[in-house]
Design an enzyme around this catalytic site. Structure first.
Site, mmCIF file in Angstrom:
data_model
loop_
_atom_site.group_PDB
_atom_site.id
_atom_site.type_symbol
_atom_site.label_atom_id
_atom_site.label_comp_id
_atom_site.label_asym_id
_atom_site.label_seq_id
_atom_site.Cartn_x
_atom_site.Cartn_y
_atom_site.Cartn_z
ATOM 1 N N ARG A 273 15.093 -22.972 -4.017
ATOM 2 C CA ARG A 273 15.884 -22.726 -2.809
ATOM 3 C C ARG A 273 15.660 -21.309 -2.293
ATOM 4 O O ARG A 273 15.476 -21.090 -1.084
ATOM 5 C CB ARG A 273 17.372 -22.946 -3.093
ATOM 6 C CG ARG A 273 17.774 -24.398 -3.277
ATOM 7 C CD ARG A 273 19.284 -24.520 -3.477
ATOM 8 N NE ARG A 273 19.697 -25.924 -3.593
ATOM 9 C CZ ARG A 273 20.958 -26.328 -3.665
ATOM 10 N NH1 ARG A 273 21.937 -25.426 -3.662
ATOM 11 N NH2 ARG A 273 21.242 -27.623 -3.756
ATOM 12 N N THR B 126 23.556 -37.690 2.025
ATOM 13 C CA THR B 126 23.746 -36.744 0.926
ATOM 14 C C THR B 126 25.005 -35.919 1.139
ATOM 15 O O THR B 126 25.757 -35.638 0.197
ATOM 16 C CB THR B 126 22.518 -35.826 0.799
ATOM 17 O OG1 THR B 126 21.381 -36.611 0.457
ATOM 18 C CG2 THR B 126 22.721 -34.756 -0.262
ATOM 19 N N ARG C 78 23.036 -20.216 -6.140
ATOM 20 C CA ARG C 78 24.115 -19.738 -7.016
ATOM 21 C C ARG C 78 23.644 -19.468 -8.442
ATOM 22 O O ARG C 78 24.233 -18.646 -9.132
ATOM 23 C CB ARG C 78 25.256 -20.772 -7.069
ATOM 24 C CG ARG C 78 25.844 -21.110 -5.726
ATOM 25 C CD ARG C 78 27.035 -22.053 -5.832
ATOM 26 N NE ARG C 78 26.729 -23.306 -6.510
ATOM 27 C CZ ARG C 78 26.077 -24.325 -5.952
ATOM 28 N NH1 ARG C 78 25.629 -24.227 -4.710
ATOM 29 N NH2 ARG C 78 25.842 -25.433 -6.631
ATOM 30 N N GLU D 219 0.823 -1.201 0.000
ATOM 31 C CA GLU D 219 0.000 0.000 0.000
ATOM 32 C C GLU D 219 0.868 1.267 0.000
ATOM 33 O O GLU D 219 0.566 2.252 -0.692
ATOM 34 C CB GLU D 219 -0.923 0.022 1.228
ATOM 35 C CG GLU D 219 -1.899 -1.144 1.284
ATOM 36 C CD GLU D 219 -1.375 -2.317 2.110
ATOM 37 O OE1 GLU D 219 -2.193 -2.967 2.771
ATOM 38 O OE2 GLU D 219 -0.142 -2.567 2.077
#
Length: 341
Positions: free
Chosen positions: A198, A210, A221, A61
């Site tokens: 991400r 992982t 990136r 606004e």
């Protein structure tokens, strides 16, 4: 006080669609706050517009009012805004007070703000000041756009997104577990898409395997926007090693074998959203316990050999809501069958 309408004029729908398009421009900027757009209309013509650009910045606004030249009155104007004007003093002053001061003829809102500090009080305050107020114009569309925000405010938990890339054979990697065994699946366009995701989430979570296999940076990136806070779930003691995610000053490591304990920590730490990127065992845990809100499954179409680690199993409740072609890849987006946002 009742402010909802059963039917909307085409003009109202056109201007509110513009509000939502403006709001979406901040997809990588506000993250913990809702995306909000505002347009000022006079005699059926656009007077000015604005959107909430970044966390802590001017609300939509105020941006629209400033673009109009900061007039002392909006008499004769209709203000369209995609979320109920705030009534509390936060990082910026209450927008409701500004609108009451400017005296527009009418304020049209997409959705009531689910934040307990607002929750209808803005609409009520405007109406009590003699300003015509109507709410609910493209409400469902706005709630979908701001599904992270609405989930956290209404359910007191983060919105959980699962994302993985798989080959046309349904494999996400190799099982030998060595740092040099990573299987590069997605093309460059799909990689950019993943980094956009991400930037839209507050936390990014992966399992310890992982980290051991890929040593990912877990940052943004290949897209604009802030990097999420990395979270690693270790089900065994975490090695003392210079993993790249540890370069983030607020990296969070959870060492626990019980998913419910991990979930409890996430509810406290995650804010609006968590992107669960891997691996398949970690993602399957979220699926099996029905702790997911959206799945982004990226499928690489050309034959790619060498993979023998299967992708997570899609839950039976998964409903395909969107298909996005990205060159040699396709993103399939799913939500639960009875998803309300």
């Amino acid at each position: 006080m009742e402010f909802t309408k059963a039917a909307w004029a085409e003009e109202d729908l056109i201007w509110m669609r513009r509000c939502l398009a403006l709001a979406e421009k901040a997809k990588q900027g506000v993250r913990s706050n809702p995306m909000v757009g505002c347009v000022l209309v006079s005699d059926g013509r656009l007077l000015a517009e604005g959107f909430h650009r970044k966390f802590g910045g001017n609300h939509a606004e105020v941006e629209a009012w400033k673009q109009a030249g900061s007039p002392t009155t909006l008499e004769g104007c209709t203000v369209y805004v995609s979320l109920e004007p705030c009534t509390h003093q936060g990082k910026t002053p209450p927008c409701t007070d500004l609108l009451i001061q400017l005296r527009p003829n009418r304020v049209v809102v997409a959705s009531v703000d689910p934040d307990v500090r607002v929750a209808g009080s803005g609409l009520k305050k405007l109406a009590e000041a003699g300003i015509a107020v109507e709410c609910g114009c493209l409400d469902a569309e706005n709630k979908y756009l701001n599904r992270h925000f609405f989930t956290q405010r209404q359910q007191q938990r983060p919105f959980i997104t699962l994302k993985w890339a798989e080959t046309s054979q349904g494999m996400v990697g190799r099982t030998d577990g060595s740092p040099n065994s990573r299987l590069m699946i997605s093309g460059q366009t799909a990689l950019v898409y993943g980094h956009m995701l991400r930037a839209q989430h507050e936390l990014i979570l992966v399992g310890g395997n992982t980290i051991l296999c890929d040593d990912p940076q877990l940052n943004v990136r290949f897209s604009s926007g802030p990097s999420p806070r990395p979270v690693v779930w270790w089900t065994r003691p975490a090695p003392e090693a210079p993993f790249r995610f540890r370069a983030h000053p607020d990296a969070l490591e959870i060492q626990h074998s019980d998913f419910e304990e991990v979930w409890s920590i996430l509810r406290q730490q995650a804010g609006n959203s968590v992107l669960v990127e891997g691996g398949p065992t970690t993602q399957q845990a979220f699926i099996d316990l029905n702790r997911w809100d959206e799945i982004h499954r990226i499928v690489h179409h050309p034959h790619l050999s060498g993979g023998n680690l299967p992708a997570p199993l899609l839950p039976s409740t998964a409903k395909l809501i969107k298909t996005i072609p990205l060159g040699n890849d396709t993103v399939f987006v799913y939500q639960p069958q009875k998803h309300q946002l």
